[in-house]
Write an enzyme that holds these catalytic residues in place. Structure first.
Site, PDB file in Angstrom:
ATOM      1  N   HIS A 158       0.846  -1.199   0.000  1.00  0.00           N
ATOM      2  CA  HIS A 158       0.000   0.000   0.000  1.00  0.00           C
ATOM      3  C   HIS A 158       0.878   1.245   0.000  1.00  0.00           C
ATOM      4  CE1 HIS A 158       0.823  -0.541   4.365  1.00  0.00           C
ATOM      5  NE2 HIS A 158       0.851   0.778   4.373  1.00  0.00           N
ATOM      6  N   HIS A 171      -5.914  -2.214   4.667  1.00  0.00           N
ATOM      7  CA  HIS A 171      -5.930  -0.994   3.868  1.00  0.00           C
ATOM      8  C   HIS A 171      -5.150  -1.198   2.576  1.00  0.00           C
ATOM      9  CE1 HIS A 171      -2.231  -0.825   6.085  1.00  0.00           C
ATOM     10  NE2 HIS A 171      -1.902   0.400   5.768  1.00  0.00           N
ATOM     11  N   HIS A 181       4.848   7.300   2.416  1.00  0.00           N
ATOM     12  CA  HIS A 181       5.604   6.057   2.297  1.00  0.00           C
ATOM     13  C   HIS A 181       4.940   5.073   1.344  1.00  0.00           C
ATOM     14  CE1 HIS A 181       2.788   4.723   5.560  1.00  0.00           C
ATOM     15  NE2 HIS A 181       2.862   3.563   4.926  1.00  0.00           N
ATOM     16  N   HIS A 183       1.607  -0.671  15.019  1.00  0.00           N
ATOM     17  CA  HIS A 183       0.566   0.332  14.865  1.00  0.00           C
ATOM     18  C   HIS A 183      -0.635  -0.003  15.750  1.00  0.00           C
ATOM     19  CE1 HIS A 183       2.444   2.336  11.545  1.00  0.00           C
ATOM     20  NE2 HIS A 183       2.354   1.313  10.726  1.00  0.00           N
ATOM     21  N   TYR A 217       9.681   1.931   9.619  1.00  0.00           N
ATOM     22  CA  TYR A 217       9.761   2.977   8.604  1.00  0.00           C
ATOM     23  C   TYR A 217      11.225   3.339   8.398  1.00  0.00           C
ATOM     24  CZ  TYR A 217       4.725   3.662   8.857  1.00  0.00           C
ATOM     25  OH  TYR A 217       3.378   3.476   8.795  1.00  0.00           O
ATOM     26  N   GLU A 265       8.208   1.335   4.041  1.00  0.00           N
ATOM     27  CA  GLU A 265       7.775   0.605   5.228  1.00  0.00           C
ATOM     28  C   GLU A 265       7.853  -0.883   4.957  1.00  0.00           C
ATOM     29  OE1 GLU A 265       3.890   0.306   8.234  1.00  0.00           O
ATOM     30  OE2 GLU A 265       3.587   0.624   6.087  1.00  0.00           O
TER      31      GLU A 265
END
Length: 296
Positions: A141, A188, A203, A235, A244, A254
């Site tokens: 993503h 996501h 990112h 997270h 990161y 990431e």
């Protein structure tokens, strides 16, 4: 597709450190990569430029009929589209290109040559022995920064069929600071943060299979003196584990693992302003300044 400052240095980084497989180069100077387990010819492309950042981010659709249908919906929504002919990008069919309200370029395509993952489609082994570097499963993503993320969200939901998964609210309790959206069973497929400048990249994320592989990725980054922004950590949003870090041109990347599976009957999760630190970095429960301000 990312812009990089030094092509040779970047190719070495993405092959030796990230462990991506180079699959081709074209006459315009673009270099194509895939991860070891992806079947399509490419998922990640770099080109030399004077500034780092994101040229475009693309989504594969079911077939050409779906591509035509979505282009029609975009036009009905008032979005200007452009058709990019098949073959303009290596091993890739016709693409539909358009701009988001945040000025990011998005592309849709239906066809890309299946080059396989080296294991075959009949009686495959479990994994390839010739992998190197961090060796992600797939490009997963991206997170984009720009002003009108509300209009972005509306377009993704009403035209492209994405669903809101999580959001972070600003201090007023009403305005979205950030939103996470999916078009699959993943937590996501794209995320966006409200930011004063348009068209910015925060990112690009690559998927790993386990927390142990995230820790191994941190070791490889340290061995290669890679600039780490934060992590390994977890997270709150999506519950994924993460590191990161930056490529040689300053583009943030990431390595991501975990996160929950999304189902259409799930309700969106909301994080309030007082808990935004835990939402982004669950262990530290606070944000670092570089994570908030450095974009390309």
């Amino acid at each position: 597709m990312l812009r990089v400052l030094d092509l040779d240095e970047s190719v070495k980084f993405y092959t030796d450190v990230m462990g991506l497989k180079e699959t081709g180069r074209d006459a315009s100077g673009r270099v194509y990569f895939k991860t070891h387990d992806e079947r399509d010819h490419n998922s990640f492309i770099i080109r030399k430029a004077d500034t780092a950042g994101l040229d475009c981010f693309a989504f594969k659709v079911l077939n050409n009929a779906t591509l035509d249908e979505l282009e029609g919906k975009l036009k009905d929504f008032g979005v200007t589209t452009e058709r990019v002919p098949a073959g303009e990008m290596l091993e890739t069919g016709e693409r539909v290109r358009f701009k988001l309200p945040t000025e990011h370029v998005i592309e849709l395509y239906a066809e890309k040559t299946d080059v396989g993952n080296g294991l075959g489609y009949t009686n495959p082994e479990a994994w390839l022995p010739d992998t190197k570097g961090i060796n992600p499963i797939r490009m997963d993503h991206c997170l984009i920064y720009g002003p009108d993320i509300d209009a972005n969200k509306k377009l993704f939901e009403e035209v492209l069929g994405f669903t809101l998964v999580e959001r972070v609210k600003l201090e007023d309790g009403t305005t979205d600071l950030a939103t996470w959206l999916t078009c699959s069973a993943k937590a996501h497929d794209i995320a966006m943060v409200r930011h004063g400048e348009p068209g910015k990249l925060h990112h690009v994320s690559f998927l790993l299979q386990s927390w142990e592989q995230v820790l191994r990725a941190a070791d490889i980054m340290s061995m290669n003196r890679v600039s780490i922004d934060i992590g390994p950590t977890r997270h709150g949003v999506t519950r994924g584990t993460t590191i990161y870090f930056f490529d040689p041109s300053g583009n943030r990347l990431e390595t991501f693992c975990g996160g929950y599976d999304f189902y259409p009957d799930m309700h969106p999760t909301t994080w309030t302003w007082d808990e935004v630190g835990a939402g982004v970095f669950y262990h530290d429960r606070k944000l670092n300044e570089r994570f908030l301000t450095v974009v390309t």
